[in-house]
Write a protein that holds these residues in place. Structure first.
Motif, PDB file in Angstrom:
ATOM      1  N   UNK A 149      -3.611  28.832 -21.459  1.00 38.88           N
ATOM      2  CA  UNK A 149      -3.681  28.205 -22.768  1.00 38.88           C
ATOM      3  C   UNK A 149      -5.136  28.006 -23.188  1.00 38.88           C
ATOM      4  N   UNK A 150      -5.968  27.592 -22.218  1.00 32.69           N
ATOM      5  CA  UNK A 150      -7.400  27.422 -22.505  1.00 32.69           C
ATOM      6  C   UNK A 150      -8.037  28.760 -22.874  1.00 32.69           C
ATOM      7  N   UNK A 151      -7.697  29.802 -22.126  1.00 28.50           N
ATOM      8  CA  UNK A 151      -8.270  31.116 -22.398  1.00 28.50           C
ATOM      9  C   UNK A 151      -7.837  31.617 -23.772  1.00 28.50           C
ATOM     10  N   UNK A 198      -4.403  24.406 -33.623  1.00 26.34           N
ATOM     11  CA  UNK A 198      -3.447  23.290 -33.619  1.00 26.34           C
ATOM     12  C   UNK A 198      -2.245  23.619 -32.744  1.00 26.34           C
ATOM     13  N   UNK A 199      -1.742  24.852 -32.845  1.00 23.09           N
ATOM     14  CA  UNK A 199      -0.588  25.247 -32.034  1.00 23.09           C
ATOM     15  C   UNK A 199      -0.935  25.252 -30.550  1.00 23.09           C
ATOM     16  N   UNK A 200      -2.123  25.744 -30.210  1.00 19.71           N
ATOM     17  CA  UNK A 200      -2.524  25.784 -28.803  1.00 19.71           C
ATOM     18  C   UNK A 200      -2.780  24.375 -28.266  1.00 19.71           C
ATOM     19  N   UNK A 201      -3.333  23.516 -29.091  1.00 15.28           N
ATOM     20  CA  UNK A 201      -3.532  22.116 -28.674  1.00 15.28           C
ATOM     21  C   UNK A 201      -2.177  21.448 -28.465  1.00 15.28           C
ATOM     22  N   UNK A 202      -1.188  21.822 -29.269  1.00 12.66           N
ATOM     23  CA  UNK A 202       0.146  21.274 -29.106  1.00 12.66           C
ATOM     24  C   UNK A 202       0.761  21.661 -27.788  1.00 12.66           C
TER      25      UNK A 202
END
Length: 276
Positions: free
Chosen positions: A13-15, A267-271
């Motif tokens: 997710x971070x990548x 925003x989606x990845x932070x979610x």
């Protein structure tokens, strides 16, 4: 295993977020294929490959070749995160004078060879794997291809040679997301019965959900899939994986994000991160 999978999912997710940052900042890159391949490369680089950024030329290291070189931003993000070079350098991606160009460039620590002209990964990997066998080395060679790339004839020449020399230290991976720059793979150059094609060339073929890290771990930790044969991993993935408006959309093979699209993607990845 559960802890490893959780950590790798978080890292993937971070990548993905790093890739989005790099692509948005540079207004360049091939984001769709980078996102479909993120789980594959994350699993390899953080759990499978025998590599050391402090000793990147170790003759006993595993080798990775990014045959689908147009997703170089993904490889660069991982190499930077692993410490092969400073993460600040990612800000120079695709800028004039930078070594972080749009295809893998071995002026950057951790990049084995320059790639990008499709079809080169398997033949070069065959040479590396054959050299390892003849030098009695224990290293393994991995190469990641695109599914559209399967139309390149040099791949099949390499495939035949790999089986002939019984290169069970060689692992091919196909990012089978079903889309390429011109549309679906089946419209452009049909790949029906892809597993059977590779098996007929003498490879041991394994199919896996290429966006399922637990499945990927099980496959990669069981290499070679069969003694005396090269392994082909057909990884079924989703182009643009992780970003709702990019998933399974051909135009995101190569696309420039607007500010609004960038904000939505982050925003989606932070979610996802918040829900872990």
């Amino acid at each position: 295993m559960e802890l490893i999978v959780k950590d790798l999912k978080s890292k993937a997710n971070q990548i993905r977020k790093d890739v989005i940052e790099v692509v948005y900042r540079s207004k360049a890159g091939h984001v769709g294929g980078s996102l479909s391949s993120t789980d594959i490369l994350t699993t390899l680089y953080y759990n499978v490959l025998n590599i050391d950024p402090q000793n990147s030329k170790d003759p006993d290291r595993d080798r990775f070749i990014l045959s689908k070189g147009h997703i170089a931003e993904l490889l660069y993000c991982i190499l930077a995160d692993k410490g092969f070079f400073d993460k600040e350098k990612l800000k120079t991606y695709s800028q004039y004078g930078s070594t972080l160009i749009g295809h893998p460039n071995n002026k950057n620590n951790g990049v084995e060879i320059n790639t990008g002209s499709l079809g080169h990964g398997v033949p070069v990997a065959v040479g590396m794997a054959l050299a390892g066998k003849r030098d009695n080395k224990k290293y393994r060679v991995f190469t990641l291809m695109g599914d559209g790339e399967q139309a390149e004839g040099s791949i099949w020449e390499g495939a035949m040679a790999a089986a002939n020399y019984k290169l069970d230290n060689l692992v091919g991976i196909i990012d089978r997301n079903g889309l390429q720059i011109s549309g679906t793979t089946e419209e452009v150059m049909a790949l029906d019965k892809l597993s059977e094609k590779w098996a007929s060339f003498g490879w041991e073929v394994v199919e896996v959900d290429g966006n399922d890290i637990e499945q990927l771990l099980k496959v990669f930790n069981n290499i070679p899939a069969k003694e005396g044969k090269p392994t082909m991993v057909i990884a079924n993935t989703v182009k643009g994986k992780g970003i709702s408006f990019m998933e399974n959309v051909a135009k995101w093979h190569h696309g420039v994000l607007t500010k609004e699209e960038y904000n939505q993607a982050i925003k989606e990845l932070e979610g996802v991160k918040d829900n872990e």
